[in-house]
Design an enzyme around this catalytic site. Sequence first.
Site, PDB file in Angstrom:
ATOM      1  N   THR A 219      -0.756   7.191   4.704  1.00  0.00           N
ATOM      2  CA  THR A 219       0.557   7.350   4.089  1.00  0.00           C
ATOM      3  C   THR A 219       0.815   8.772   3.636  1.00  0.00           C
ATOM      4  O   THR A 219      -0.115   9.504   3.332  1.00  0.00           O
ATOM      5  CB  THR A 219       0.630   6.407   2.859  1.00  0.00           C
ATOM      6  OG1 THR A 219       0.614   5.063   3.307  1.00  0.00           O
ATOM      7  CG2 THR A 219       1.841   6.639   1.991  1.00  0.00           C
TER       8      THR A 219
ATOM      9  N   GLY B 189      -2.954   5.577  -0.338  1.00  0.00           N
ATOM     10  CA  GLY B 189      -4.032   4.760  -0.873  1.00  0.00           C
ATOM     11  C   GLY B 189      -4.094   3.367  -0.303  1.00  0.00           C
ATOM     12  O   GLY B 189      -4.893   2.550  -0.759  1.00  0.00           O
ATOM     13  N   GLY B 190      -3.244   3.059   0.694  1.00  0.00           N
ATOM     14  CA  GLY B 190      -3.324   1.765   1.343  1.00  0.00           C
ATOM     15  C   GLY B 190      -3.168   0.616   0.374  1.00  0.00           C
ATOM     16  O   GLY B 190      -2.307   0.613  -0.513  1.00  0.00           O
TER      17      GLY B 190
END
Length: 511
Positions: free
Chosen positions: A324, A405-406
Amino acid sequence: MTTELILAAPHPAALTAARRAAERGGNAVDAALAAAAALTVVYPHQCSLGGDLIALVHAPGGSVRAVISVGAAAQAVDVDALRAADERMPAQGPHTVTVPGVVAGWAALAETYGAPGALSAALRDAAELAEDGATVSAGLARAIRERAPQIAADPGLTALLTGPEDAPLDEGDPLPQPRLAAVLRTLADDPSSFYRGAVAEALAKGLHRAGSSLTADDLAAHQAAAVEPLTLDLSGTRWWTAPPPSQGASLLAVLDTAASVAKLPEPERTGVLAARCQDASAARDLLLGDPLGPSPVDLDGLLRPAPLAGAQPPEPPFRPAGDTVAITAVDASGLAVSLIQSVYQTFGSGICDPETGIVLHNRGSAFSLLPGRPALIGPGLRPPHTLCPVLGRSADLLLAAGCQGGRAQPQILAQTVPDLMDPSADPADVLDRPRWVIGARDIGHETPTLLAEPGSVPAGAFPSAVPVVVAPGRTDLAGHTQAVRLSAGGRLDGASDPRADGGTTLEGSSL
């Protein structure tokens, strides 16, 4: 006249693009869109025109809207064939590509909040960057080394990421992308051509060649949605997050707990918050899906997750590294945006369409193949999403924040944004503090584990139901947070996470 604004982003090229937008008189959203377009050129391992977007926007009058541009699975998706191949969705490859939503998201933001012509100018700037050749950043160079077999397996990625003597590109090498530059110029004239036009036609052919079931009709059906955000009022602060299919509800659940334990002594405070993060993560994996699908999404279950009580949470089939980019911006008028765009895993699906130079995401890998799950894949359905922008507002402060950070984004934000709402706190100091994340395969461990940066958890006995592993130093798994603020007195400040390669740009402050 340069607009008075501040923006935080993870790459210098994004800051340069935002500065140009501000110098043209663009507002916070215009600057964020310029940064977002530049990042699709310089960060192909993390975001591209072939990814998705979720954003929150705070208008000067105080209203907040969520813009969700999350693409759907193909109408022709063969669920039975996917189940016959494996009990889980593939991690990468053509069957994980859903309709890319980034461009529609940009257009929706520009139409509602942007200055006339600002998006076109930003896209032309991005085209110039792609044509002239940006340079390979340290993060991209690491990704090229780590994903060498994946790059070698795809002709498009090979063409993009190898030099004239077939050597992998390294930090500082030129990164020319003439085909992507041509696409960006076409989009500058007409962004809708990505879905219904020349770009859509070329992309549909490339998807077919790659083995995807997505068609031109699937691309044409996509629309960004402007919807009501989720809200939570805590101790004089109102928080906003994006609704499903975003995991924004999980962030609100964890923020609620963070506020309730703020006055507890350590190590009890961190222990309770870590346990709540695990509960929220497990609830998300079980309950999050597309609210437009046939199975209802249990929003109350996401906002008030049941304790695991020792049960094993569901685990992801792979570690979604890369993930991201977050961009945050606010201007003196009170217009603020937290914009997040992504290709999910590093280099997404592992496919770069050679004709357009577009790296395609693998958001479809987040679907479930289990009947009855809200995340069950189906024709025209959207996958559950990790992208989790957040806005906060009190009588003293307006905050826009977001992070890489998923699945751990709610955990990372819960350790940063409450302190960022203190007007006396230095944003750079807050983002510099050590952090922890709790997970399993998504953070590189086979079983549930708390991964701690040095100093992030109390010394001595720590009341955790899972093993605690201390990292040797800062880790990208603890996220790259971007945060900007506007005080009630008109002061603009912010910070970019020291774990990233970016910074902030403060424009027009002398006006």
